[in-house]
Design an enzyme around this catalytic site. Structure first.
Site, PDB file in Angstrom:
ATOM      1  N   ASP A   1       0.828  -1.222   0.000  1.00 36.96           N
ATOM      2  CA  ASP A   1       0.000   0.000   0.000  1.00 36.96           C
ATOM      3  C   ASP A   1       0.860   1.269   0.000  1.00 36.96           C
ATOM      4  OD1 ASP A   1       1.093  -0.069   2.481  1.00 36.96           O
ATOM      5  OD2 ASP A   1      -0.791   0.077   3.596  1.00 36.96           O
ATOM      6  N   MET A   2       2.173   1.105  -0.225  1.00 32.56           N
ATOM      7  CA  MET A   2       3.137   2.216  -0.331  1.00 32.56           C
ATOM      8  C   MET A   2       3.564   2.801   1.011  1.00 32.56           C
ATOM      9  SD  MET A   2       3.905   2.041  -3.377  1.00 32.56           S
ATOM     10  CE  MET A   2       4.952   3.403  -3.793  1.00 32.56           C
ATOM     11  N   GLU A   3       3.101   2.201   2.130  1.00 31.77           N
ATOM     12  CA  GLU A   3       3.666   2.638   3.416  1.00 31.77           C
ATOM     13  C   GLU A   3       5.158   2.308   3.423  1.00 31.77           C
ATOM     14  OE1 GLU A   3       1.722   0.993   6.802  1.00 31.77           O
ATOM     15  OE2 GLU A   3      -0.123   2.142   6.489  1.00 31.77           O
TER      16      GLU A   3
ATOM     17  N   ARG B   1      10.657  27.198   0.500  1.00 35.64           N
ATOM     18  CA  ARG B   1      10.099  28.435  -0.064  1.00 35.64           C
ATOM     19  C   ARG B   1       8.799  28.841   0.619  1.00 35.64           C
ATOM     20  NH1 ARG B   1      10.717  26.739  -6.278  1.00 35.64           N
ATOM     21  NH2 ARG B   1      10.538  24.683  -5.297  1.00 35.64           N
TER      22      ARG B   1
ATOM     23  N   HIS C   1      17.048  28.161   1.468  1.00 34.54           N
ATOM     24  CA  HIS C   1      16.432  29.224   0.668  1.00 34.54           C
ATOM     25  C   HIS C   1      16.485  30.565   1.403  1.00 34.54           C
ATOM     26  CE1 HIS C   1      13.928  31.202  -2.180  1.00 34.54           C
ATOM     27  NE2 HIS C   1      12.995  31.445  -1.288  1.00 34.54           N
TER      28      HIS C   1
ATOM     29  N   ASP D   1      16.738  37.969  -8.743  1.00 31.71           N
ATOM     30  CA  ASP D   1      15.650  38.711  -8.080  1.00 31.71           C
ATOM     31  C   ASP D   1      16.228  39.419  -6.853  1.00 31.71           C
ATOM     32  OD1 ASP D   1      15.859  36.674  -6.122  1.00 31.71           O
ATOM     33  OD2 ASP D   1      14.339  35.490  -7.154  1.00 31.71           O
TER      34      ASP D   1
ATOM     35  N   LYS E   1      12.355  41.238 -10.715  1.00 31.35           N
ATOM     36  CA  LYS E   1      11.447  40.146 -11.144  1.00 31.35           C
ATOM     37  C   LYS E   1      10.097  40.293 -10.468  1.00 31.35           C
ATOM     38  CE  LYS E   1      11.499  35.775  -9.370  1.00 31.35           C
ATOM     39  NZ  LYS E   1      12.055  34.459  -9.032  1.00 31.35           N
TER      40      LYS E   1
ATOM     41  N   SER F   1      11.035  25.650 -12.356  1.00 31.52           N
ATOM     42  CA  SER F   1      10.494  25.569 -13.725  1.00 31.52           C
ATOM     43  C   SER F   1      11.504  26.074 -14.760  1.00 31.52           C
ATOM     44  CB  SER F   1       9.225  26.412 -13.821  1.00 31.52           C
ATOM     45  OG  SER F   1       9.555  27.786 -13.685  1.00 31.52           O
ATOM     46  N   GLY F   2      12.487  26.822 -14.303  1.00 32.31           N
ATOM     47  CA  GLY F   2      13.475  27.417 -15.216  1.00 32.31           C
ATOM     48  C   GLY F   2      13.061  28.800 -15.711  1.00 32.31           C
TER      49      GLY F   2
END
Ligand code: R5P
Length: 310
Positions: free
Chosen positions: A34-36, A93, A127, A167, A190, A221-222
């Site tokens: 079940d991905m646990e 972020r 960040h 930025d 930016k 995203s670039g």
């Protein structure tokens, strides 16, 4: 001293272990149907100084949960001290309320890591530096800047360099590199009209005939770096290259970088390279393992980590 690798970046964990001439702990981090997530160590951990290496990169939630469960298992195995080595700290972020009724997810993740059993955290280019204050345990925040400066000096020797912050938030980081390179700094004004979309309003500084180096902590995203590169070239720069610590590269980011006027984009291997990154014509990776390994050795020997950056 023992090193445990979770699954997000095993090549980096292996490289760190090789640098320290230690084997990785014999452990399995695996999934039930079940991905646990289930974690098991196949050697004694009692009384050990354990470093768990996991970047909380995509799939961020799975990788975060793996880290938490691994630390829980270590605590219950009587490890003496647990250091969460998180080269890329995802959710960073989300470090403030961006509007009413929104979370501060970076703080929540810091709480989760602490509650799961971390005694300290070792990370790279957070960040925002103040995220260290979200933890009530010691945090060592390493910088890729010395590595970047060394690489820029070797790769771009003789060029008319100018460092660019993509930025306003990245000015301190970019200025640190410009100072070490004894060169000027330009800043991109930016705007982010919505999440995942960025627009260049202005280039602040004269980039004409300069070989520009954009410096940042994350490429996602670039959009930020491709748009900045186009604006810089429109303003008369001779070339644009990019140095970024964490290559998130979501969606078609690598293709976007390939189609842009970016000469070369250099990222560390804090996040494991996808096939697109490995084959990207203008993308290359710089190994971060020697820096991480040296910081881990110093933590283990209780010697200074900050003096790595003197
Ligand atoms: C923003 O503050 C960060 O430093 C990066 O500039 C940003 O996360 C890059 O995002 P994208 O690649 O999606 O434009």
């Amino acid at each position: 001293m023992k090193i445990v690798s979770c699954n997000s970046n095993r090549p980096l964990a292996q490289a760190v272990a090789d640098n320290l001439q230690l084997p990785l702990v014999n452990a399995s981090v695996r999934r039930f149907a079940d991905m646990e997530i289930f974690v098991e160590f196949h050697e004694n951990i009692r009384g050990e100084d354990v470093f768990v290496l996991q970047s909380t990169s995509a799939p961020a939630n799975d990788h975060l949960m793996e880290l938490l469960i691994t630390m829980d298992a270590l605590r219950r195995s009587s490890a003496r001290r647990i250091t969460a080595v998180v080269p890329y700290f995802g959710y960073a972020r989300q470090d403030r309320k961006t509007g009413p009724r929104t979370p501060i997810s970076a703080k929540l993740v810091a709480n989760l890591i602490t509650e799961a059993g971390a005694d300290r955290v070792l990370t790279l280019d957070l960040h925002a530096g103040q995220i260290q204050g979200f933890f009530d345990i010691p945090v060592d925040n390493l910088f890729a800047a010395p590595l970047f400066v060394q690489d820029i000096k070797a790769r771009y020797a003789g060029r008319n360099l100018m460092v660019v912050s993509p930025d306003v938030g990245g000015v301190v980081r970019a200025r640190a590199i410009a100072t070490r390179l004894h060169t000027d700094l330009a800043i991109i004004d930016k705007r982010r009209p919505q999440a995942g979309v960025s627009e260049v309003m202005n280039v602040i500084g004269d980039v004409r005939d300069r070989d520009c180096i954009i410096v940042d902590d994350i490429i996602d995203s670039g959009g930020t770096h491709c748009n900045a590169a186009e604006a810089i070239m429109r303003n008369g720069a001779r070339s644009v290259s990019v140095y970024v610590t964490h290559g998130v590269f979501s969606g078609g980011a690598v293709a976007r970088v390939g189609a842009s006027s970016i000469e070369m984009l250099t990222v560390t291997d804090s996040i494991a390279a996808t096939e697109a990154v490995q084959t990207g014509a203008n993308v290359r990776q710089l190994p971060i393992a020697p820096l991480l390994a040296e910081a881990m050795r110093r933590i283990s020997e209780e010697s200074s980590v900050s003096s790595l950056f003197d």
